[in-house]
Design a protein around this motif. Structure first.
Motif, PDB file in Angstrom:
ATOM      1  N   PHE A 195       0.835  -1.195   0.000  1.00 26.90           N
ATOM      2  CA  PHE A 195       0.000   0.000   0.000  1.00 26.90           C
ATOM      3  C   PHE A 195       0.875   1.253   0.000  1.00 26.90           C
ATOM      4  O   PHE A 195       2.024   1.230   0.438  1.00 26.90           O
ATOM      5  N   ALA A 196       0.310   2.327  -0.504  1.00 23.78           N
ATOM      6  CA  ALA A 196       1.007   3.615  -0.553  1.00 23.78           C
ATOM      7  C   ALA A 196       0.091   4.681   0.044  1.00 23.78           C
ATOM      8  O   ALA A 196      -1.137   4.662  -0.166  1.00 23.78           O
ATOM      9  N   ILE A 197       0.677   5.599   0.783  1.00 23.21           N
ATOM     10  CA  ILE A 197      -0.090   6.693   1.382  1.00 23.21           C
ATOM     11  C   ILE A 197      -0.277   7.797   0.354  1.00 23.21           C
ATOM     12  O   ILE A 197       0.693   8.276  -0.239  1.00 23.21           O
ATOM     13  N   THR A 198      -1.508   8.194   0.141  1.00 25.28           N
ATOM     14  CA  THR A 198      -1.808   9.234  -0.846  1.00 25.28           C
ATOM     15  C   THR A 198      -2.229  10.552  -0.213  1.00 25.28           C
ATOM     16  O   THR A 198      -2.161  11.600  -0.860  1.00 25.28           O
ATOM     17  N   GLU A 199      -2.678  10.494   1.031  1.00 22.97           N
ATOM     18  CA  GLU A 199      -3.164  11.713   1.687  1.00 22.97           C
ATOM     19  C   GLU A 199      -2.996  11.536   3.191  1.00 22.97           C
ATOM     20  O   GLU A 199      -3.236  10.455   3.736  1.00 22.97           O
TER      21      GLU A 199
END
Length: 529
Positions: A195-199
């Protein structure tokens, strides 16, 4: 009941309003607090490490059953003397920005995590050198044989060297709040994880999406994860019951029946590996902030406090039987000889006698600091200990505060400011050596031992045993040395172990997930029907 639910969820509704649509593959998750940082090397706190394990990866990882598995290293070999570990890195791995993962990223991360300000550096303490053998091969040379190294590398998270240099994130974030040492990595991230943090708005909301560049095969069906810190237990439980959240934890022990009886929700209860314990400052002659002689340097006073605690009452009345009283600093699931030890009995008369023998027949006064949003019923446990201790003449002045403030106060060995405190510990390697080198060995910055020796005690025999425990491969001999350490802790009351708390995760019935005993939540095991 409807009015109560409405009132409790109003504050949360604005935060999750954008996450309550018809997309069934979005996981709306509420935890009691936020991660203190996005820097994977800064803060040795289970929730922060666990959360960031969805974004960053190590050379190895633990699966849903807590077994060590290959991750960014697809295989490894160990020299006959167990001092040279060669890791063959996985090819074709990319960070979420598309940059290639290579040996340079491993060496960069090793150097960064070895920084004196990195709380996570203890996991690398046994390594004296890291070297690049090829673009996809690295070697770690340990100071002595270390048959348990992979257990420590589980949380050695790898950062993108190129991205870190471009974003001024080559140095670790100092968690004590030094504005001159706050790395951009504290609020932005770049990993190889699923997973990647977008906000992110700290203390409000963090949004993650699946990493389209992830090398692994996804077993989840999520399209988005929204993590919302919800400090108040009532608000968090009400949000789960009303459908505002899909998953929330911890669920207070008194609310488990309510969640289970609600249509569409349930609580997963299971044993946790974390041990909750008390520490007492023993390394200074006067109590911090006073001219009073430090009473906790006397083992009789420490033992008196131990004898004052009715652990069965805490188990039944506060933990509602969802706790296992402990006599040592590790879960019995992680040490075969745990049964050799028994707690000091609840004995107020003995406690008073010990105080009198130590010269405190008239009692004594000390500060007691405690978190109020980190462990199950932490503040209530501290209130109970305060009341019990008072009955034998130990008057503890209790101050409970949010974990962010509390950890800054107690976790820096160079700025200690407490008399007595409460904390919990889960050994990241699931091995006693983690407990010994972090909590029990004497503090030695150069030797990287005792980083979390919060009692500030020093025991030469334990310091002698610490490296021996790490390098010994014969289980019987090793267990005997570990047992000797725990006996010295018990006999000298360097700490007062309380219990292993139980996990209580609340979820909606359409959510399937893996509950791990280390209280780490991995999104890659989640499916929503």
């Amino acid at each position: 009941m409807k009015r109560i639910l409405l009132a409790a969820t109003t504050a949360l509704a604005m935060v999750v309003a954008g996450a309550t649509g018809v997309n069934a593959k979005e996981l709306r998750w509420g935890f009691q607090t936020d991660t203190d940082s996005l820097d994977p090397h800064a803060h040795a706190v289970t929730f922060t490490i666990g959360f960031l394990g969805n974004v960053y990866e190590g050379l190895v990882r633990r699966d849903g059953d807590l077994k060590i598995k290959p991750a960014l290293a697809e295989s490894w070999t160990v020299s006959d003397d167990a001092t040279v570990w060669r890791f063959n890195l996985r090819k074709g791995v990319k960070f979420s920005n598309g940059n290639d993962f290579t040996a340079d990223d491993v060496l960069f991360s090793y150097k960064r995590m070895s920084d004196k300000d990195a709380q996570m550096k203890i996991n690398l303490a046994s390594i004296k050198e890291a070297r690049k053998v090829g673009d996809y091969t690295v070697e770690f040379i340990t100071r002595a044989p270390n048959p348990i190294l992979t257990g420590r590398l589980n949380s050695f998270f790898i950062m993108d060297k190129e991205w870190s240099e471009a974003n001024g994130a080559t140095k670790v974030t100092v968690m004590a709040g030094d504005e001159q040492k706050v790395s951009p990595a504290g609020q932005i991230s770049m990993g190889t994880g699923p997973f990647a943090i977008t906000e992110r708005t700290a203390q409000v909301k963090t949004t993650l999406v699946p990493n389209k560049n992830w090398w692994g095969k996804a077993s989840h069906n999520l399209t988005k994860v929204t993590m919302t810190p919800v400090k108040q237990d009532a608000t968090r439980v009400a949000a789960l019951l009303s459908g505002e959240l899909d998953m929330a934890y911890p669920i207070p022990t008194q609310d488990i029946k309510r969640v289970n009886s609600n249509n569409g929700t349930a609580v997963l209860v299971g044993p946790e590996l974390r041990t909750i314990f008390l520490f007492m400052e023993q390394g200074v002659d006067k109590l911090f902030g006073t001219d009073i002689k430090n009473p906790f340097q006397d083992v009789r006073v420490r033992k008196a406090l131990y004898h004052s605690i009715n652990i069965e009452a805490i188990k039944k009345k506060i933990m509602r039987n969802l706790a296992t009283p402990s006599a040592i600093m590790i879960s019995p699931k992680l040490f075969d000889r745990a049964g050799d030890f028994a707690r000091y009995a609840y004995d107020p008369k003995m406690a008073k006698k010990l105080l009198s023998d130590a010269g405190y027949a008239g009692g004594l006064t000390a500060r007691f600091d405690c978190p109020n949003d980190r462990y199950v019923n932490d503040e209530q446990i501290c209130q109970a200990v305060t009341s019990m201790a008072a009955k034998v003449g130990i008057k503890l002045s209790l101050t409970a505060k949010p974990k962010a403030q509390y950890f800054k106060q107690v976790l820096d060995p160079k700025s200690r400011d407490y008399h007595v405190g409460l904390i919990g510990w889960t050994p990241g390697s699931f091995d006693s050596h983690n407990v010994v080198i972090n909590l029990i060995a004497s503090y030695n910055e150069k030797g990287k031992t005792g980083r979390y020796n919060l009692s500030n005690h020093s025991d030469a025999r334990i310091d002698e045993l610490t490296p021996m425990i790490q390098s010994e491969s014969n289980k019987a001999k090793r267990d005997a040395m570990i047992a000797e350490v725990y006996k010295r802790v018990h006999d000298n009351v360097y700490y007062i172990p309380l219990h292993q708390q139980a996990l209580a995760w609340g979820k909606r019935d359409n959510v399937a997930l893996k509950q791990r005993g280390d209280n780490v939540f991995r999104f890659r095991y989640v499916t929503i029907n």
